[in-house]
Design a protein around this motif. Sequence first.
Motif, PDB file in Angstrom:
ATOM      1  N   LEU A 194       0.875  -1.315  -0.078  1.00 30.80           N
ATOM      2  CA  LEU A 194       0.232   0.272  -0.502  1.00 30.80           C
ATOM      3  C   LEU A 194       0.906   0.854   0.114  1.00 30.80           C
ATOM      4  CD1 LEU A 194      -2.516  -1.162   2.488  1.00 30.80           C
ATOM      5  CD2 LEU A 194      -2.977  -0.496  -0.331  1.00 30.80           C
ATOM      6  N   SER A 195       2.080   1.473   0.597  1.00 31.60           N
ATOM      7  CA  SER A 195       3.021   2.384   1.303  1.00 31.60           C
ATOM      8  C   SER A 195       2.994   3.613  -0.569  1.00 31.60           C
ATOM      9  CB  SER A 195       4.521   1.955   1.387  1.00 31.60           C
ATOM     10  OG  SER A 195       5.244   1.247  -0.178  1.00 31.60           O
ATOM     11  N   PRO A 196       3.221   2.041  -2.189  1.00 30.95           N
ATOM     12  CA  PRO A 196       3.481   3.396  -3.014  1.00 30.95           C
ATOM     13  C   PRO A 196       2.595   4.733  -3.184  1.00 30.95           C
ATOM     14  CG  PRO A 196       4.283   1.334  -3.713  1.00 30.95           C
ATOM     15  CD  PRO A 196       3.267   1.779  -2.758  1.00 30.95           C
ATOM     16  N   LEU A 197       0.830   3.941  -3.124  1.00 30.09           N
ATOM     17  CA  LEU A 197      -0.507   4.638  -3.196  1.00 30.09           C
ATOM     18  C   LEU A 197      -0.160   5.683  -1.972  1.00 30.09           C
ATOM     19  CD1 LEU A 197      -2.774   5.913  -4.356  1.00 30.09           C
ATOM     20  CD2 LEU A 197      -3.680   3.860  -2.765  1.00 30.09           C
ATOM     21  N   LEU A 198      -0.095   5.440  -0.605  1.00 27.00           N
ATOM     22  CA  LEU A 198      -0.469   6.200   0.014  1.00 27.00           C
ATOM     23  C   LEU A 198       1.470   7.279  -0.042  1.00 27.00           C
ATOM     24  CD1 LEU A 198      -0.431   3.982   3.321  1.00 27.00           C
ATOM     25  CD2 LEU A 198      -2.444   5.077   2.118  1.00 27.00           C
ATOM     26  N   SER A 199       2.012   7.131  -0.121  1.00 26.25           N
ATOM     27  CA  SER A 199       3.064   7.880  -0.547  1.00 26.25           C
ATOM     28  C   SER A 199       2.950   9.221  -1.508  1.00 26.25           C
ATOM     29  CB  SER A 199       4.772   7.306  -0.556  1.00 26.25           C
ATOM     30  OG  SER A 199       5.411   8.049  -0.758  1.00 26.25           O
ATOM     31  N   ALA A 200       2.162   8.719  -2.022  1.00 27.86           N
ATOM     32  CA  ALA A 200       1.645   9.524  -3.829  1.00 27.86           C
ATOM     33  C   ALA A 200       0.993  10.783  -2.755  1.00 27.86           C
ATOM     34  CB  ALA A 200       1.424   9.003  -4.410  1.00 27.86           C
ATOM     35  N   ILE A 201      -0.327  10.355  -2.349  1.00 27.75           N
ATOM     36  CA  ILE A 201      -1.255  11.078  -1.635  1.00 27.75           C
ATOM     37  C   ILE A 201      -0.420  12.232  -0.471  1.00 27.75           C
ATOM     38  CG2 ILE A 201      -2.956  10.995   0.042  1.00 27.75           C
ATOM     39  CD1 ILE A 201      -3.868   8.682  -1.249  1.00 27.75           C
ATOM     40  N   LEU A 202       0.178  11.242   0.498  1.00 26.23           N
ATOM     41  CA  LEU A 202       1.586  12.214   1.562  1.00 26.23           C
ATOM     42  C   LEU A 202       2.209  13.700   0.743  1.00 26.23           C
ATOM     43  CD1 LEU A 202       2.038   9.423   4.177  1.00 26.23           C
ATOM     44  CD2 LEU A 202       0.387  11.594   4.856  1.00 26.23           C
ATOM     45  N   PHE A 203       2.584  13.531  -0.076  1.00 29.13           N
ATOM     46  CA  PHE A 203       3.670  13.779  -0.969  1.00 29.13           C
ATOM     47  C   PHE A 203       2.574  14.767  -1.337  1.00 29.13           C
ATOM     48  CE2 PHE A 203       5.744  16.078  -4.443  1.00 29.13           C
ATOM     49  CZ  PHE A 203       7.060  16.003  -3.686  1.00 29.13           C
ATOM     50  N   ASN A 204       1.723  15.108  -1.614  1.00 34.05           N
ATOM     51  CA  ASN A 204       1.138  16.230  -2.538  1.00 34.05           C
ATOM     52  C   ASN A 204       0.218  16.815  -0.998  1.00 34.05           C
ATOM     53  OD1 ASN A 204       2.392  15.826  -5.025  1.00 34.05           O
ATOM     54  ND2 ASN A 204       1.115  14.332  -4.553  1.00 34.05           N
ATOM     55  N   VAL A 205      -0.058  16.380   0.372  1.00 38.97           N
ATOM     56  CA  VAL A 205      -0.852  16.954   1.154  1.00 38.97           C
ATOM     57  C   VAL A 205      -0.164  17.607   1.959  1.00 38.97           C
ATOM     58  CG1 VAL A 205      -2.478  15.607   3.090  1.00 38.97           C
ATOM     59  CG2 VAL A 205      -2.249  15.370   0.523  1.00 38.97           C
ATOM     60  N   PHE A 206       0.981  16.172   2.815  1.00 39.94           N
ATOM     61  CA  PHE A 206       1.607  17.585   3.503  1.00 39.94           C
ATOM     62  C   PHE A 206       3.035  16.897   3.979  1.00 39.94           C
ATOM     63  CE2 PHE A 206       2.121  17.535   8.417  1.00 39.94           C
ATOM     64  CZ  PHE A 206       2.541  19.189   8.895  1.00 39.94           C
ATOM     65  N   LEU A 207       3.912  17.483   3.311  1.00 47.17           N
ATOM     66  CA  LEU A 207       5.478  16.658   3.304  1.00 47.17           C
ATOM     67  C   LEU A 207       6.180  16.484   4.254  1.00 47.17           C
ATOM     68  CD1 LEU A 207       7.128  17.102   0.962  1.00 47.17           C
ATOM     69  CD2 LEU A 207       8.259  18.524   1.158  1.00 47.17           C
ATOM     70  N   PRO A 208       6.057  17.081   5.033  1.00 41.63           N
ATOM     71  CA  PRO A 208       6.671  16.560   7.108  1.00 41.63           C
ATOM     72  C   PRO A 208       6.343  15.149   6.791  1.00 41.63           C
ATOM     73  CG  PRO A 208       5.839  18.904   6.917  1.00 41.63           C
ATOM     74  CD  PRO A 208       5.619  18.407   6.175  1.00 41.63           C
TER      75      PRO A 208
END
Length: 370
Positions: A194-208
């Motif tokens: 699941l990590s790639p999908l969640l990583s793509a979302i988090l990168f564009n939502v909240f970088l820290p």
Amino acid sequence: MLLKKSFGRIRWKALVQPWQNVDWWLFVLPVGLTVLGGVMIRSVEMNQGWTDWRQHWITGGVGLFLALAIARWRYDQLMQWRWIIYGITNVSLLAVMFIGRQELGAQRWINIFGFNLQPSEFAKLGIVITIASLLSERPASNIPVVIRTLIITAVPWTFVFLEPNLGTSLVFGAITLGMLYWGNANPGWLLLLLSPLLSAILFNVFLPLWFVWIVLIAIVAWGTLPWYRLGTFAAVVINLISGALGFFLWGLLKDYQKQRLVIFLDPDQDPLGGGYHLIQSRIAIGAGGLWGRGLNHGTQTQLNFIPEQHTDFIFAAIGEELGFIGCFLVLLAFWFICLRLVIIAQNARDNFGSLIGDRRSVNGCIPNNC
């Protein structure tokens, strides 16, 4: 006279025996929910001249007949039919692309004798049987089995995604991950999937938070993968790339798919567009109060303020006309069905019965021999 009584007992035993091991909760609750669904669909269609509620009950009756017929089969015979079922699943999904009926920007249905069938719904059952059969022979306790399962699922998932049907494609992902978990896959591997999908979302939502996520993934990969150094490096690189590709992946989605993913956070940002459904359904459920306005008396539903209320938003009609109590009872029924299925899966005597949640696998009996 004695012979007549003995014959009567035999006939009575033959009539009663098939029902002795029925899980009545799993029989009564789905039938009750199907009946309730037809009643609510009829209610929201009263002023529109539609008759979808009749098709709903006809389909439910056919489904009940098929369920009782299938219950007389040996469930373990499904293992021998797995590739045939898998082939039919993919062929039916492929057929939608050529002879399917398009509606609301998606091509998902096939019209057969006046009935609209959605092959992606049958595909859910087909992929469950296929994965269960494979995992019952070789549990997902090693990486190659997990990869094989993902490849097998990827074919029907691709067809569903291309319809496009984002919701069902997400359900396919949930089914696959759930069955891998139940098939003895390491939970850390599922998180890595699941990590790639969640990583793509988090990168564009909240970088820290995305940086924290990368560290967490590195820890999980180091502790769960058999080749921990190479695996950790690969997991981190994939998540870094996924984050950077977030904008590109977002651009691949249709406009309505983007709205579905973000509008639920704040439907008021587009009250006459993508947020309209959510706002009107929220008003309807709130208007129902504790006991509801009464069947066929909901203002939001009867005046057709809620689009697609006979399908996607039928729960809003339940909330307005049957109130909080009606909503609670419906959710309780679904919760109890899920609970019974989990209990059955936990107590099954063989892996295949556990993975498909078949009641007959609990006591080790088969039809005609229970």
